[in-house]
Motif scaffolding. Structure first.
Motif, short mmCIF file in Angstrom:
data_model
loop_
_atom_site.label_atom_id
_atom_site.label_comp_id
_atom_site.label_asym_id
_atom_site.label_seq_id
_atom_site.Cartn_x
_atom_site.Cartn_y
_atom_site.Cartn_z
N TYR A 13 0.83 -1.20 0.00
CA TYR A 13 0.00 0.00 0.00
C TYR A 13 0.87 1.26 0.00
N ILE A 14 1.88 1.28 0.83
CA ILE A 14 2.78 2.43 0.92
C ILE A 14 3.54 2.60 -0.38
N LYS A 15 3.99 1.51 -0.96
CA LYS A 15 4.72 1.57 -2.23
C LYS A 15 3.83 2.14 -3.33
N HIS A 16 2.59 1.68 -3.39
CA HIS A 16 1.64 2.17 -4.39
C HIS A 16 1.36 3.66 -4.18
N ARG A 17 1.18 4.06 -2.94
CA ARG A 17 0.92 5.47 -2.64
C ARG A 17 2.10 6.36 -3.01
N GLN A 47 8.99 11.10 0.23
CA GLN A 47 9.82 10.56 1.30
C GLN A 47 9.06 10.51 2.62
N SER A 48 8.19 11.46 2.85
CA SER A 48 7.41 11.43 4.09
C SER A 48 6.49 10.22 4.13
N VAL A 49 5.94 9.83 2.99
CA VAL A 49 5.09 8.63 2.92
C VAL A 49 5.92 7.38 3.18
N LEU A 50 7.10 7.32 2.60
CA LEU A 50 7.94 6.13 2.76
C LEU A 50 8.49 5.98 4.18
#
Length: 70
Positions: A13-17, A47-50
């Protein structure tokens, strides 16, 4: 998290986002002539999402971290 309390689904999910945000940055790069503005967009959106809550799951799942980096 999935039923087995693994972070594989969350990682996907994080990768897709992050890829969606990267697509946004790529599409809007023509609007920003300054490289510092693009850099700020990357750090604030992608980067904040990752990195959000990565300390929780990255300690135990090095393969998931490698999956995010590819």
């Amino acid at each position: 998290m999935d039923i087995l309390l693994l972070f594989i689904d969350h990682n996907e999910y994080i990768k897709h986002r992050a890829f969606k945000m990267l697509g946004f940055v790529k599409c809007s790069r023509n609007e920003f002539n300054n490289i510092y503005n693009l850099k700020n967009l990357y750090f604030s959106l992608i980067q904040s999402v990752l990195e959000y809550a990565s300390i929780v799951w990255s300690l135990f799942y090095d393969t998931l971290v490698d999956n995010l980096m590819t």
